[in-house]
Every structure is written in C-alpha cells, then in structure tokens.
Scaffold this motif. Structure first.
Motif, PDB file in Angstrom:
ATOM      1  N   ASP A   6      85.419  41.163  34.967  1.00 43.10           N
ATOM      2  CA  ASP A   6      85.594  42.196  35.988  1.00 43.10           C
ATOM      3  C   ASP A   6      85.565  41.620  37.400  1.00 43.10           C
ATOM      4  OD1 ASP A   6      84.751  43.288  33.508  1.00 43.10           O
ATOM      5  OD2 ASP A   6      84.209  45.160  34.479  1.00 43.10           O
ATOM      6  N   ARG A  22      80.073  39.272  30.522  1.00 43.48           N
ATOM      7  CA  ARG A  22      81.488  39.669  30.525  1.00 43.48           C
ATOM      8  C   ARG A  22      81.863  40.296  31.863  1.00 43.48           C
ATOM      9  NH1 ARG A  22      83.766  44.964  27.426  1.00 43.48           N
ATOM     10  NH2 ARG A  22      85.797  45.004  28.415  1.00 43.48           N
ATOM     11  N   TYR A  23      80.960  41.089  32.413  1.00 43.41           N
ATOM     12  CA  TYR A  23      81.222  41.730  33.704  1.00 43.41           C
ATOM     13  C   TYR A  23      81.520  40.672  34.768  1.00 43.41           C
ATOM     14  CZ  TYR A  23      80.325  44.404  37.990  1.00 43.41           C
ATOM     15  OH  TYR A  23      80.435  44.985  39.238  1.00 43.41           O
ATOM     16  N   ARG A  83      78.868  50.341  29.437  1.00 40.76           N
ATOM     17  CA  ARG A  83      78.959  48.883  29.312  1.00 40.76           C
ATOM     18  C   ARG A  83      77.553  48.277  29.420  1.00 40.76           C
ATOM     19  NH1 ARG A  83      83.775  46.753  31.669  1.00 40.76           N
ATOM     20  NH2 ARG A  83      82.694  44.730  31.640  1.00 40.76           N
ATOM     21  N   THR A  84      77.351  47.134  28.747  1.00 36.00           N
ATOM     22  CA  THR A  84      76.057  46.460  28.797  1.00 36.00           C
ATOM     23  C   THR A  84      76.171  44.955  28.996  1.00 36.00           C
ATOM     24  OG1 THR A  84      76.040  46.249  26.380  1.00 36.00           O
ATOM     25  CG2 THR A  84      74.941  48.184  27.320  1.00 36.00           C
ATOM     26  N   ASN A  85      77.327  44.367  28.724  1.00 37.68           N
ATOM     27  CA  ASN A  85      77.464  42.911  28.736  1.00 37.68           C
ATOM     28  C   ASN A  85      77.736  42.431  30.157  1.00 37.68           C
ATOM     29  OD1 ASN A  85      78.248  40.214  28.462  1.00 37.68           O
ATOM     30  ND2 ASN A  85      79.158  40.566  26.453  1.00 37.68           N
ATOM     31  N   HIS A 139      76.139  50.806  34.297  1.00 35.88           N
ATOM     32  CA  HIS A 139      75.493  51.250  33.068  1.00 35.88           C
ATOM     33  C   HIS A 139      75.925  52.664  32.678  1.00 35.88           C
ATOM     34  CE1 HIS A 139      72.743  47.872  34.176  1.00 35.88           C
ATOM     35  NE2 HIS A 139      72.781  47.688  32.876  1.00 35.88           N
ATOM     36  N   THR A 184      78.842  53.717  32.647  1.00 36.12           N
ATOM     37  CA  THR A 184      80.097  53.609  31.903  1.00 36.12           C
ATOM     38  C   THR A 184      79.860  53.322  30.425  1.00 36.12           C
ATOM     39  OG1 THR A 184      80.370  51.220  32.222  1.00 36.12           O
ATOM     40  CG2 THR A 184      81.223  52.672  33.969  1.00 36.12           C
TER      41      THR A 184
END
Length: 319
Positions: free
Chosen positions: A131, A126-127, A121-123, A117, A119
């Motif tokens: 990732d 997608r992570y 990023r929130t999704n 969080h 970074t």
C-alpha cells in the motif's frame, strides 16, 4: 481444532525494537543462550486461541489470545460532571496545556479504532510493502517534496499526510486543543438534522494523558514486526499545511482494539490514561458558532480552497 508448527525464533534488539540475530546482541545478555526454533501447538477454544510452545533449548511457555472486541460498543464511561458544552468549556480551560491530547468523533457509539483496522485488514507488513509503496509512487506525481521512506521522520510525515487526505492508515489523529477536537466531533453533522435528533445522541471527545503514557511506556515509531504498542508521535508537517493550525499529532498502533489495550495498560500499572466526554448533538449550532468566533473553523483548520468553501457553506447554508 488443534495443530502444531515449527517456528523460527528471533530475539528482539532492545535498542531498535526490531528482530535481530542473536550473535549480534548476545554481548548485552552475558550468561544467556537463545533458541533457534520452537515447536508451537495452537488450539482454538471457541473465542480464545491457546498457544503452547517448547524450544530447542528446553524452554517452554503458553499463552491465550482472545478475539478482538474492537467492533463492539465502547466501554469507557464518560466523565460524569461534563455533559454539555458550557461544562466542557469550563473543564477544558482548567487543564494543563500539552499534558493531554484530544480526539473528536461524531458518534459516541464508536470505539477508538484506526482507519486501517476498520477495513478488516491486519497485515501491516503487507501494508508497508504494497500500500505505502504504491501510494508513495502516486504521490510523487503530485507532491513537490520527495519523501524518503527510509527516514523515520519523513515516513511519519508521509503517512500522516495520507491520513489527512482520506487514505486508511494505522494512525489516529489527535490534537493538543480540546476545542479543535470539539470542532471535528461536530463537523460532519448538520444543524438541520441535529435539531430533530432525539435526546441521547452524542458526539464523543477522547482525552488521553499523553504526558503520563509516554513516561510509562516505551514509544516505538514503527509498525511491524513488533509487540503490541500504542505510540504517540508528532510528525513533520511536510507538504501538510493542516497540521500546525490543527495543533495536530498522531498515534501509531499495530492494535485493532485500542481501547481494550489501553484498559489493559491501566489495569497493569494502576493509572487512568483515557477519559471520554459526551456532548449532545443538539448543541451543534451553538458550538460551531462559538468555535467560529474563537477562530476554530474550516477556513483556518483546513487551509486552501476546500476549507474556505466548507466554512462558507456552513455560514450561508447550514442555518
């Protein structure tokens, strides 16, 4: 600014905490019907998002979502009578073992927030699909164990291993030991620097009542799609020799502002789960020396060449 969307609605399976098909779980809710879609209206009200909806079976509701305050200074107040290393030692020794978990941070001005969080990023969907899958492929060339990401225990072990080696994750590291937490709070500071720091600069040790939290709230070892949750898990230590000596465990969350969520939960049920203790950075030389005598040092907490070199660097060069 206002707009309307038609959204597909799915029920949450109470047994798995995952979206499901109504026909599969309807028998658990006799006499009830469930909508298939909702018309939702969104309106931005300067710091708050207002949501109103009505479903195809006539049910309706509304909600407000506030902006995240995760990047703001923390609001949890330190325990008043524990403000130096001596008081902390005495306080920690009176605590019931394994009832609380601890986390050390080198700056008392930081809120609890995961590396993912931070970074921006929130999704989390997608992570997981981008990732984690890419990281898993790269790890397969380095780590002898083949992690089965479909197994929740191995998935937890995989993400925890990634966290221990610096990859951003939606985890926070915790430990059952207040002294291990103190080590990590002071670890990245330098004796030569803290001696010149002005009064008022502190490290922070978070103390969380794991026992009471896990009795009060359902623990869901999954990321998305789920309602907001803060879950404590103890991953397997597969290919991770650091976990056992650190008495480590982790929290998993899909929430950006962890402290705000815990404060909301405390207000909801009239209990206090989170405490913080601030210790002056100037105490670092004495703290690290005493922790070393306890066996709490880089060589024992970070088995391997890196930990050995870090411990000896601390001994011979950071005087």
């Amino acid at each position: 600014m206002k707009f309307t969307l038609r959204l597909v609605v799915k029920p949450m399976d109470p047994n798995t905490a995952e979206p499901s098909d109504w026909n599969k779980i309807a028998s658990q809710f006799p006499g009830y019907t469930f909508p298939t879609y909702a018309d939702a209206q969104f309106e931005w009200l300067g710091g708050r998002l207002k949501i109103e909806w009505q479903t195809n079976i006539g049910t309706f509701g509304s909600a407000y979502l506030d902006v995240s305050y995760a990047s703001q200074p923390p609001f949890t107040q330190p325990i008043a009578n524990v403000s130096n290393w001596r008081q902390f030692r005495e306080y920690a020794r009176e605590l019931k073992p394994h009832e609380f978990i601890f986390r050390g941070q080198r700056d008392s001005r930081w809120r609890l927030r995961t590396g993912f969080h931070r970074t921006g990023r929130t999704n989390l969907a997608r992570y997981y699909h981008q990732d984690v899958q890419t990281l898993w492929r790269h790890f397969s060339a380095i780590v002898p164990h083949h992690f089965d990401l479909g197994n929740s225990y191995q998935y937890g072990a995989f993400v925890s291993l990634s966290q221990h080696h610096g990859f951003p994750t939606p985890l926070l590291d915790w430990t059952y030991s207040p002294f291990v937490a103190a080590y990590f709070a002071f670890r990245e500071l330098r004796n030569s620097v803290v001696r010149t720091e002005p009064p008022g600069r502190n490290v922070r040790i978070f103390m969380f009542n794991k026992g009471e939290w896990t009795k009060t709230f359902l623990q869901v070892p999954k990321l998305a799609p789920l309602p907001p949750h803060f879950t404590i898990i103890e991953p397997l230590a597969i290919a991770n020799p650091r976990m056992i000596p650190q008495q480590a465990l982790v929290s998993l969350t899909n929430i950006d502002d962890v402290e705000g969520y815990i404060r909301w939960a405390e207000t909801l049920c009239g209990k206090v789960f989170l405490h913080v203790i601030d210790l002056p950075v100037q105490e670092r030389p004495d703290v690290m020396s005493e922790l070393s005598l306890m066996g709490v040092a880089a060589g024992s907490l970070l088995p391997g060449l890196d930990g050995t070199c870090e411990e000896l660097k601390e001994r011979f060069y950071d005087l």
